[in-house]
Write a protein that holds these residues in place. Structure first.
Motif, PDB file in Angstrom:
ATOM      1  N   THR A   1       0.848  -1.187   0.000  1.00  0.00           N
ATOM      2  CA  THR A   1       0.000   0.000   0.000  1.00  0.00           C
ATOM      3  C   THR A   1       0.884   1.237   0.000  1.00  0.00           C
ATOM      4  O   THR A   1       1.901   1.292   0.697  1.00  0.00           O
ATOM      5  CB  THR A   1      -0.909   0.020   1.241  1.00  0.00           C
ATOM      6  OG1 THR A   1      -1.763  -1.123   1.211  1.00  0.00           O
ATOM      7  CG2 THR A   1      -1.760   1.281   1.288  1.00  0.00           C
TER       8      THR A   1
ATOM      9  N   ARG B   1      -3.312   0.471  -3.717  1.00  0.00           N
ATOM     10  CA  ARG B   1      -3.061  -0.876  -3.193  1.00  0.00           C
ATOM     11  C   ARG B   1      -2.747  -1.832  -4.338  1.00  0.00           C
ATOM     12  O   ARG B   1      -3.363  -1.761  -5.412  1.00  0.00           O
ATOM     13  CB  ARG B   1      -4.314  -1.347  -2.451  1.00  0.00           C
ATOM     14  CG  ARG B   1      -4.332  -2.797  -2.007  1.00  0.00           C
ATOM     15  CD  ARG B   1      -3.630  -2.999  -0.704  1.00  0.00           C
ATOM     16  NE  ARG B   1      -3.968  -4.269  -0.076  1.00  0.00           N
ATOM     17  CZ  ARG B   1      -3.484  -4.671   1.082  1.00  0.00           C
ATOM     18  NH1 ARG B   1      -2.663  -3.881   1.749  1.00  0.00           N
ATOM     19  NH2 ARG B   1      -3.814  -5.842   1.586  1.00  0.00           N
TER      20      ARG B   1
ATOM     21  N   THR C   1      -1.928  -6.143  -5.071  1.00  0.00           N
ATOM     22  CA  THR C   1      -1.852  -7.513  -4.562  1.00  0.00           C
ATOM     23  C   THR C   1      -1.095  -8.413  -5.537  1.00  0.00           C
ATOM     24  O   THR C   1      -1.087  -9.635  -5.377  1.00  0.00           O
ATOM     25  CB  THR C   1      -3.263  -8.089  -4.314  1.00  0.00           C
ATOM     26  OG1 THR C   1      -4.031  -8.000  -5.516  1.00  0.00           O
ATOM     27  CG2 THR C   1      -3.964  -7.324  -3.196  1.00  0.00           C
TER      28      THR C   1
ATOM     29  N   GLN D   1      -7.929   3.293  -3.550  1.00  0.00           N
ATOM     30  CA  GLN D   1      -8.873   3.031  -2.478  1.00  0.00           C
ATOM     31  C   GLN D   1      -9.410   4.341  -1.906  1.00  0.00           C
ATOM     32  O   GLN D   1      -8.761   5.390  -2.008  1.00  0.00           O
ATOM     33  CB  GLN D   1      -8.212   2.206  -1.367  1.00  0.00           C
ATOM     34  CG  GLN D   1      -7.768   0.828  -1.820  1.00  0.00           C
ATOM     35  CD  GLN D   1      -7.166  -0.001  -0.702  1.00  0.00           C
ATOM     36  OE1 GLN D   1      -6.570   0.511   0.239  1.00  0.00           O
ATOM     37  NE2 GLN D   1      -7.317  -1.315  -0.808  1.00  0.00           N
TER      38      GLN D   1
ATOM     39  N   ASN E   1      -3.951  -7.456   5.945  1.00  0.00           N
ATOM     40  CA  ASN E   1      -5.234  -6.842   6.278  1.00  0.00           C
ATOM     41  C   ASN E   1      -5.128  -5.589   7.142  1.00  0.00           C
ATOM     42  O   ASN E   1      -5.888  -4.642   6.947  1.00  0.00           O
ATOM     43  CB  ASN E   1      -6.128  -7.861   6.997  1.00  0.00           C
ATOM     44  CG  ASN E   1      -6.600  -8.965   6.080  1.00  0.00           C
ATOM     45  OD1 ASN E   1      -7.003  -8.715   4.948  1.00  0.00           O
ATOM     46  ND2 ASN E   1      -6.530 -10.203   6.549  1.00  0.00           N
TER      47      ASN E   1
ATOM     48  N   THR F   1      -7.401   0.385   8.566  1.00  0.00           N
ATOM     49  CA  THR F   1      -8.121  -0.686   7.880  1.00  0.00           C
ATOM     50  C   THR F   1      -7.815  -2.022   8.538  1.00  0.00           C
ATOM     51  O   THR F   1      -6.694  -2.239   9.040  1.00  0.00           O
ATOM     52  CB  THR F   1      -7.765  -0.761   6.384  1.00  0.00           C
ATOM     53  OG1 THR F   1      -8.576  -1.763   5.758  1.00  0.00           O
ATOM     54  CG2 THR F   1      -6.296  -1.108   6.172  1.00  0.00           C
TER      55      THR F   1
ATOM     56  N   ASN G   1      -9.165  -4.759   6.710  1.00  0.00           N
ATOM     57  CA  ASN G   1      -9.537  -5.658   5.607  1.00  0.00           C
ATOM     58  C   ASN G   1      -8.780  -5.320   4.323  1.00  0.00           C
ATOM     59  O   ASN G   1      -9.338  -5.391   3.232  1.00  0.00           O
ATOM     60  CB  ASN G   1     -11.045  -5.619   5.369  1.00  0.00           C
ATOM     61  CG  ASN G   1     -11.559  -4.212   5.108  1.00  0.00           C
ATOM     62  OD1 ASN G   1     -10.786  -3.298   4.816  1.00  0.00           O
ATOM     63  ND2 ASN G   1     -12.855  -4.019   5.203  1.00  0.00           N
TER      64      ASN G   1
ATOM     65  N   ASN H   1     -10.151  -2.341   1.881  1.00  0.00           N
ATOM     66  CA  ASN H   1     -11.495  -2.285   1.297  1.00  0.00           C
ATOM     67  C   ASN H   1     -12.300  -1.173   1.938  1.00  0.00           C
ATOM     68  O   ASN H   1     -13.088  -0.495   1.272  1.00  0.00           O
ATOM     69  CB  ASN H   1     -12.201  -3.635   1.472  1.00  0.00           C
ATOM     70  CG  ASN H   1     -11.592  -4.725   0.618  1.00  0.00           C
ATOM     71  OD1 ASN H   1     -11.119  -4.461  -0.491  1.00  0.00           O
ATOM     72  ND2 ASN H   1     -11.586  -5.949   1.116  1.00  0.00           N
ATOM     73  N   THR H   2     -12.095  -1.006   3.251  1.00  0.00           N
ATOM     74  CA  THR H   2     -12.668   0.147   3.954  1.00  0.00           C
ATOM     75  C   THR H   2     -11.607   0.729   4.876  1.00  0.00           C
ATOM     76  O   THR H   2     -10.809  -0.005   5.477  1.00  0.00           O
ATOM     77  CB  THR H   2     -13.899  -0.250   4.788  1.00  0.00           C
ATOM     78  OG1 THR H   2     -13.534  -1.275   5.722  1.00  0.00           O
ATOM     79  CG2 THR H   2     -15.020  -0.751   3.899  1.00  0.00           C
ATOM     80  N   TRP H   3     -11.605   2.059   4.971  1.00  0.00           N
ATOM     81  CA  TRP H   3     -10.724   2.779   5.888  1.00  0.00           C
ATOM     82  C   TRP H   3     -11.595   3.589   6.839  1.00  0.00           C
ATOM     83  O   TRP H   3     -12.551   4.244   6.406  1.00  0.00           O
ATOM     84  CB  TRP H   3      -9.781   3.714   5.128  1.00  0.00           C
ATOM     85  CG  TRP H   3      -8.713   3.001   4.349  1.00  0.00           C
ATOM     86  CD1 TRP H   3      -8.801   2.502   3.089  1.00  0.00           C
ATOM     87  CD2 TRP H   3      -7.390   2.705   4.812  1.00  0.00           C
ATOM     88  NE1 TRP H   3      -7.616   1.908   2.718  1.00  0.00           N
ATOM     89  CE2 TRP H   3      -6.729   2.021   3.751  1.00  0.00           C
ATOM     90  CE3 TRP H   3      -6.691   2.954   6.002  1.00  0.00           C
ATOM     91  CZ2 TRP H   3      -5.407   1.591   3.862  1.00  0.00           C
ATOM     92  CZ3 TRP H   3      -5.375   2.524   6.112  1.00  0.00           C
ATOM     93  CH2 TRP H   3      -4.740   1.844   5.059  1.00  0.00           C
TER      94      TRP H   3
END
Length: 656
Positions: free
Chosen positions: A87, A97, A99, A108, A125, A139, A141, A144-146
């Protein structure tokens, strides 16, 4: 800060235009005093405009990056947890981000437009990012959400280090240190013993940590920050980065290529020879021996023996690199100015760009004739062209290094660009060939408007005579004739709807109108003394002008009456484009984008995704600082794959 070019000093000529501005992009508020700057005609600023940031009006509508790719905001922090997963954080709340080792990056939503300077992940995560005004986002996850956390400070936080999902420390301005042992649900202030900005922090476990700062200051704790003890670094230079691999072995880097090393937890720090005078902003070690430091002008240095020797590596960029993260001796990523992202899988023997930019020169104007065909112009004679709605932009040879400030196309082939020192360029083949035209003047030309292949008008200002300049052609620019403006203010924007009917705007709220092709220019009452930078008419009656202090003016009767509209901002608005009497877009400094669907009765702020100054807009494409190109799309799409292109051209100024 913004510095107005002497050509357009407001005190002399009443034009605080977006053209001619300059900004120092600050690394962690100049990474605590050392400014990394890019000077361009369009200034970039990272602070919030204060506008309510709302989503685009239509479901799914958003502004996406077309240049640079995958995005162009400066990145200040990077954290990888394994070879593939990482990240990066930066300007305007940017979080990206990957992967897959950086082959693709996903933007994001951080929930903030504050600059995020530091980021720390302990696994794929769990991660925390920190930034201006005490911002902390968390975060659990993988981004996906902050979620926003309360840091308990309004001081900027410049760096963060977590050793497990619960235990972390952030440091920042004015000696700020805050600590959490519950994953950030609560942050507790600690006493650093210094008022200096703390620029970096590295913990190896819950107890042992080190912080660096100005004047060679190094602070050490062995009890989780209950007590911080000053150590002797042996240097007075600013230290920007620090990394420990265990409680004993650590390296700090800083101004002018400074590197200091300890093998006893900081009881003794020894100076090492970096082999560079470039400032080093970040360092990453994966064990006691293997480490990499990055810095100004694309500098990368590498050691495999704990710093006994440092070897310069070829980065392939001149952009300043601000953060670096390695997960093992071979795999690492470096990030920096205007989204620069580099990757190595062989310990730095080869660095590959994962970002791309067709240009990083600031763009001053853009002209689309339909959804697909558009041209942008800017600094150093930059001309970019797209024929597919911006999916691909290509550089065109303009034949000049003068800054181009205005451009106007009437169809896919015929276009004219104007700029510094009376520059006028013309193409009749969509820009495959650009040829110079004789303007008959050496004054800067700031705007141009053509209604067909033959009839066009350019505007500017003559400093020597303090006269607003208007040039006119009726033969596609084979001949340009000066017209009498009667104005003593700079003329900056121009919009014609047919060969005869046009409007010019400029300094001190001046508006001029012609209905006879410029033979006569009649002043109109604008009702403002604010400088006006651009104007857009869709027919002879309906037009909108924008300018200083959030000014938006509207007419529905060809300018017989101009009325103010509520923009919702007091910031500079620099560009405007209407497609019909009701639908229009305005852009400005700080990444401001406003949109109306009712002729300006209501203006709604849309999220641009950047804090960079935006100079102009055409249809649904906006351009600005650092080569920024943004496109409004109704249906979101995957971020385009970066283009393999030559190294960008910005020339960062090393920090003092």
């Amino acid at each position: 800060m913004k510095m107005i070019n002497p050509r357009i000093l407001l005190s002399i000529l009443s034009l605080a235009g977006i053209c001619g501005t300059s900004l120092a992009i600050h690394t962690a508020y100049a990474r605590s005093g050392a400014a990394i700057s890019l000077s361009n005609h369009v200034g970039a600023r990272a602070s919030s405009s204060g506008l309510p940031r709302r989503s685009a009006a239509e479901a799914g509508a958003r502004w996406v990056w077309q240049n640079p790719l995958p995005q162009g905001n400066t990145l200040y922090g990077a954290s990888f947890t394994d070879t593939n997963t990482g990240t990066a954080t930066g300007d305007n709340g940017t979080i990206v981000r990957t992967t897959d080792g950086g082959n693709s990056w996903v933007i994001q939503s951080s929930g903030t437009t504050n600059t995020l300077y530091g980021v720390s992940f302990t696994d794929v995560n769990h991660g925390t990012a920190v930034g201006t005004s005490g911002t902390v986002v968390r975060t659990t996850n993988g981004g996906n959400t902050w979620s926003s956390q309360t840091s308990g400070t309004s001081n900027g936080l410049l760096a963060v280090s977590f050793t497990d999902t619960n235990t972390g420390t952030a440091v920042g301005e004015n000696g700020t240190i805050v600590r959490t042992i519950d994953g950030g649900n609560t942050w507790v202030s600690q006493t650093s013993g210094t008022p200096n900005n703390l620029t970096a922090v590295s913990f190896t476990d819950a107890n042992n940590g080190t912080v660096v700062s100005w004047d060679g200051i190094i602070l050490r704790t062995t009890d989780g920050g209950a007590n911080w003890v000053r150590q002797t670094s042996g240097t007075k230079n600013i230290l920007y980065g620090v990394l420990f691999t265990d409680a004993n072995n650590g390296t700090a880097v800083g101004f002018g290529g400074t590197i200091v090393r300890t093998t006893d937890g900081g009881s003794n720090w020894v100076s090492q020879t970096s082999g560079t005078k470039s400032s080093l902003y970040s360092v990453s070690f994966t064990d006691a021996n293997n480490g990499t430091a990055v810095g100004s002008d694309g500098t990368i240095v590498r050691t495999t023996n704990g710093g006994t020797t440092w070897i310069t590596q070829t980065s392939g960029t001149t952009s300043t690199l601000i953060a670096v993260s390695f997960t093992d001796a071979n795999n690492g990523t470096a990030v920096g100015l205007v989204g620069t992202t580099l990757r190595t899988t062989d310990g730095g023997n080869n660095w590959v760009s994962q970002s791309s930019a067709v240009t990083t020169n600031s763009l001053e104007d853009v002209s689309f004739t339909d959804a697909n065909n558009g041209t942008a112009v800017g600094d150093d004679g930059t001309v970019l062209r797209t024929t597919n709605g911006g999916n691909i932009w290509i550089n065109q040879a303009s034949g000049t290094t003068n800054t181009l400030l205005g451009v106007s196309f009437t169809d896919g082939n015929n276009g004219t660009a104007v700029g510094d020192f009376g520059t006028i360029l013309r193409t009749t083949d969509g820009g495959n060939n650009w040829g110079p035209q004789v303007s008959g003047t050496e004054v800067d030309l700031w705007g141009v408007s053509f209604t067909d292949a033959n009839n066009g008008t350019a505007v500017g200002f003559d400093f020597s005579t303090v006269t607003g300049v208007i040039l006119r052609t009726t033969d596609g620019g084979s001949a340009w004739t000066s017209q009498s403006s009667g104005a003593s203010s700079p003329l900056v924007g121009v919009s014609f709807t047919d060969a005869n009917t046009g409007t010019v705007v400029g300094g001190a709220g001046i508006i001029l109108r012609t209905t006879d092709g410029g033979n006569n220019w009649i002043p109109q009452a604008s009702g403002t003394e604010s400088d006006l930078l651009r104007v857009s008419f869709t027919d002879t009656n309906n037009g909108t002008a924008v300018g200083q202090v959030g000014t938006i003016l509207r007419t529905t009767d060809g300018g017989s009456h101009w009325g103010p509209q509520q923009s919702g901002t007091t910031e500079l608005l620099a560009g405007v484009s209407f497609t019909d009497a009701d639908h229009g877009i305005v852009v400005g400094v700080l990444g401001i984008i406003l949109r109306t669907t009712d002729g300006g009765k209501n203006w709604v702020s849309e999220t641009s995704g950047t804090g960079y100054d935006l100079s102009r807009v055409s249809l649904n494409t906006a351009v600005g600082f650092g080569g920024t190109i943004l496109r409004r799309e109704l249906t979101p799409r995957a971020t385009p794959t970066p283009r393999p292109i030559p190294t960008p051209r910005p020339r960062p100024t090393p920090p003092r």
